[in-house]
Each structure stands twice: as structure tokens, then as C-alpha cells.
Design a protein around this motif. Structure first.
Motif, short mmCIF file in Angstrom:
data_model
loop_
_atom_site.label_atom_id
_atom_site.label_comp_id
_atom_site.label_asym_id
_atom_site.label_seq_id
_atom_site.Cartn_x
_atom_site.Cartn_y
_atom_site.Cartn_z
N PRO A 220 0.12 -9.44 4.56
CA PRO A 220 1.05 -8.34 4.26
C PRO A 220 0.51 -6.96 4.66
O PRO A 220 1.29 -6.04 4.93
CB PRO A 220 1.23 -8.43 2.74
N GLU A 221 -0.82 -6.80 4.71
CA GLU A 221 -1.40 -5.51 5.07
C GLU A 221 -1.25 -5.24 6.57
O GLU A 221 -1.26 -6.16 7.38
CB GLU A 221 -2.89 -5.46 4.70
N ARG B 142 -0.42 -3.60 17.25
CA ARG B 142 -0.30 -3.51 15.79
C ARG B 142 0.16 -4.85 15.22
O ARG B 142 0.70 -5.70 15.93
CB ARG B 142 0.69 -2.41 15.42
N SER B 143 -0.03 -5.00 13.92
CA SER B 143 0.37 -6.24 13.25
C SER B 143 1.88 -6.45 13.29
O SER B 143 2.36 -7.56 13.06
CB SER B 143 -0.11 -6.23 11.80
N THR B 144 2.63 -5.39 13.60
CA THR B 144 4.09 -5.48 13.71
C THR B 144 4.52 -5.78 15.14
O THR B 144 5.71 -5.64 15.47
CB THR B 144 4.72 -4.16 13.25
N GLU B 145 3.58 -6.21 15.98
CA GLU B 145 3.85 -6.59 17.37
C GLU B 145 3.34 -8.01 17.60
O GLU B 145 2.54 -8.54 16.82
CB GLU B 145 3.15 -5.64 18.34
N GLU C 110 -8.30 -6.62 3.33
CA GLU C 110 -9.50 -6.70 2.50
C GLU C 110 -9.96 -8.14 2.36
O GLU C 110 -9.18 -9.04 2.07
CB GLU C 110 -9.23 -6.10 1.12
N GLY C 111 -11.25 -8.35 2.58
CA GLY C 111 -11.83 -9.67 2.44
C GLY C 111 -11.69 -10.54 3.67
O GLY C 111 -12.21 -11.66 3.70
#
Length: 360
Positions: free
Chosen positions: A236-237, A258-261, A280-281
């Protein structure tokens, strides 16, 4: 012989024979479509993955096998090794392209090209001709043929098309963009489809083509937005991926997504791409499991053996393969059903997915 399928299905009883089968991209797609398949693969590591996935496999050199070994197979598929042709490789195959095209015509004329192949700089270059040999040697013509490779091989597929059309096939070939079929990465493949019964047509895109300057919501309203990395991975991040490769000939100019691509093309070196602002992690590199998801293999696909990243990078994305195989069968795909299928356990979908195919 490595046989991980139920004993009721024997190699000579399958509906599809897959040459240079790798870890199973085309075979996974075939199983989702309810088509039984056997894959011929030389690499021990890919065969180990296939065994763990329960895919019927013959560990052998494609050149030592023949269509008569699989008399009930009505579909021929294959993705010959691309290292000699890929842009990332040394380019031996591209330099030998004219020679390969002339050898394709020699195969069509029934000539023995064994000595010619031995004179090629890289023996893998000539492997691209094996599917044509299989198609011409089949006692009963295959009902459908599906071949895929890197874009540089399209001239070879065009040469194959001329030969196959003379033998009663309808043929279509061209370049497909993986993100236009719901794969969350940009990946271009040269694809050939041949049919004995009906008009051969490459599958129509289901999703919009990725453009760096274009919003996901823009483009043809009749097509779905391209799928993205973040959703495919379940992160989700927001994050950014910095490519290992330079752009415009400048190795210092690292491309970013980007994560949205969609992701960059998944290769055997995907772990060199760096994740910036990672969740995170999470590690700052994609894991093998992440790479498998970006290739649209089932999330629990049992990658095994060594050189797993290379196995994943060499494979055709099963989601793209579903559309290509369906087109070769004269069918369309329920893409919303395919969304569900890609996210499910391999165990749940291995024996076929009801409602995935529709009449064209």
C-alpha cells in the motif's frame, strides 16, 4: 523424464507440446485454460521448478525430440532462447539474422542444415529454427502454433509465416506490449500465431498502453488502465524503483518508475534495481517472489533450483500467454476472471479456471 502431473496423463496424451518450456510461463497459461501440456526443457534448474509445480516435463534437448513422440498434441508452442537476440545481449543473433532467414527457407525446402548450424558463432542462434522443423515434421498438422521471442526475432517469424501459409495455415505475427494485457510491467514480445481452422489474429489489447507522460486514467476509454507495481505486489505504501540501466546511452541516467506505474521489464538482473522509499521492513531490492508476481505467476509458484531470478526473467508472463493461447484457439479471455486467477494459489487454478474462455 520428470513427471509431476497425475499418472492418468501421459506425455503422448497431452494437447500441447511446449518447446524450450523454461519454468512454465506458457504451461501455466495452458493449465489455466484447461489445456494439458508437456514442456521440453534442457535446463536442470527450470526443470526443478517445473517438477515442484507439477508440470509434465521432458528434460531433453529439443533437437533430439520429434513431433511423433507426442501424437495427440494439437498445439505447438515455444519460446526459443533469446540471449543471442536480446538487446541486452552481445547481439550475435542479430548479426546473423540474414543467415538465419536463409536457413529458415532451407528448412522449408527440406534441406539438411546441420553443418550450417555448426558454423554459427553462437549455437543458440539456430535454436530459433526448431519450432519450424517441428511444424513441418508433424505427421498430422498442428491445429495451432504459438511462438514468442524478443522483438528482434520478428523477421524470423515473418519468414516462418510465409512457409506456414504455403502449408495451409492462417498466420498473424507482430509485437505485443505486455502491459496492454494486464501485466504490471512493460515488456515487448514478438509473437506468432498460426491456425489451421479459422483466421489467425493476434489478441486485442485489454489495457491501455503505458506512457510515461500520460495519466493512468487517460487513453482509450474502451480499455482498462494499465496495472501497476504497487497493487501487483500488495504494497500500500508508495515507492520508486531506480533502474540498473542507464537511458539515452548515459549509464548515470537511471530511469525511475513509481509504484503507480508498471515495472521495468523483469530480467534476470531485476535484483539490481533499487527500491527508493521502500515500505517499512521491506528490502531495498525486489525478491524472487516479487519478480514472480510482476511476471504474473501465481503468488505461491514454487520457484526452485538455482538461478531463480534468471528463470523468472526468461519466462513469458502467464497473463500475456493466456491471451495469446486463447487467440490461437479462436477464443477471447474474460479478463476480469483472469484478474482473479492471477491472484489465486497455483493449487487452486492448476486444473483450469471455469469461465476464463469466451467465444470470439
Amino acid at each position: 523424464m520428470i513427471d509431476g502431473q497425475p499418472p492418468s496423463r501421459l506425455p503422448w496424451q497431452v494437447e500441447m507440446v511446449d518447446l524450450f518450456a523454461g519454468p512454465g510461463g506458457l504451461d501455466v497459461a495452458a493449465h489455466w485454460l484447461g489445456v494439458s501440456a508437456v514442456g521440453i526443457e534442457w535446463d536442470r534448474n527450470a526443470c526443478t521448478t517445473r517438477m515442484c509445480a507439477g508440470l509434465l516435463t521432458r528434460q531433453d534437448d529439443v533437437r533430439l525430440s520429434k513431433p511423433a513422440d507426442y501424437p495427440q498434441a494439437r498445439i505447438l508452442s515455444g519460446g526459443p532462447p533469446c540471449q543471442a537476440y536480446t538487446i541486452a545481449g552481445a547481439g550475435v543473433g542479430r548479426r546473423a539474422l540474414d543467415r538465419v532467414l536463409s536457413l529458415a527457407m532451407a528448412v522449408a525446402g527440406g534441406q539438411d542444415i546441420t553443418e550450417d548450424l555448426m558454423r554459427l558463432e553462437d549455437e543458440r542462434t539456430g535454436l530459433v529454427l526448431e519450432p519450424l522443423r517441428w511444424a513441418l515434421d508433424a505427421g498430422v498438422p498442428y491445429e495451432a502454433i504459438v511462438l514468442e521471442q524478443v522483438p528482434a526475432v520478428l523477421p524470423v517469424w515473418n519468414a516462418f509465416a510465409l512457409v506456414l501459409e504455403q502449408r495451409g495455415y492462417s498466420v498473424d505475427c507482430g509485437i505485443l506490449e505486455a502491459e496492454q494485457f494486464g501485466v504490471p510491467q512493460t515488456r515487448r514480445r514478438a509473437v506468432l500465431i498460426a491456425r489451421r481452422d479459422g483466421l489467425a489474429k493476434l489478441p486485442r489489447p485489454t489495457h491501455r498502453r503505458y506512457r510515461k507522460w500520460q495519466a493512468r486514467e487517460d487513453g482509450d476509454p474502451g480499455l482498462r488502465p494499465w496495472n501497476v507495481m504497487g497493487e501487483a505486489l500488495g504494497w500500500p505504501e508508495r515507492f520508486t524503483v531506480a533502474s540498473n540501466y542507464g537511458t539515452g546511452g548515459d549509464p548515470r541516467a537511471r530511469g525511475q518508475r513509481r509504484s503507480t506505474e508498471p515495472a521495468f521489464t523483469v530480467t534476470g538482473k531485476i535484483s539490481r534495481n533499487r527500491i527508493v522509499g521502500r515500505p517499512e521492513g521491506m528490502p531495498d531490492r525486489f525478491t524472487e517472489g516479487d519478480a514472480g508476481k510482476l511476471q504474473t505467476f501465481p503468488p505461491d509458484y514454487p520457484w526452485s533450483g538455482q538461478h531463480i531470478a534468471q528463470q523468472i526473467g526468461n519466462a513469458i508472463p502467464p497473463r500475456l500467454a493466456v491471451h495469446v493461447l486463447a487467440a490461437a484457439m479462436g477464443k477471447n479471455v474474460d479478463d476480469a476472471k483472469l484478474d482473479w486467477c492471477v491472484k489465486r494459489s497455483w493449487k487452486d487454478t492448476r486444473n483450469g479456471v471455469d469461465g476464463l474462455l469466451r467465444d470470439s
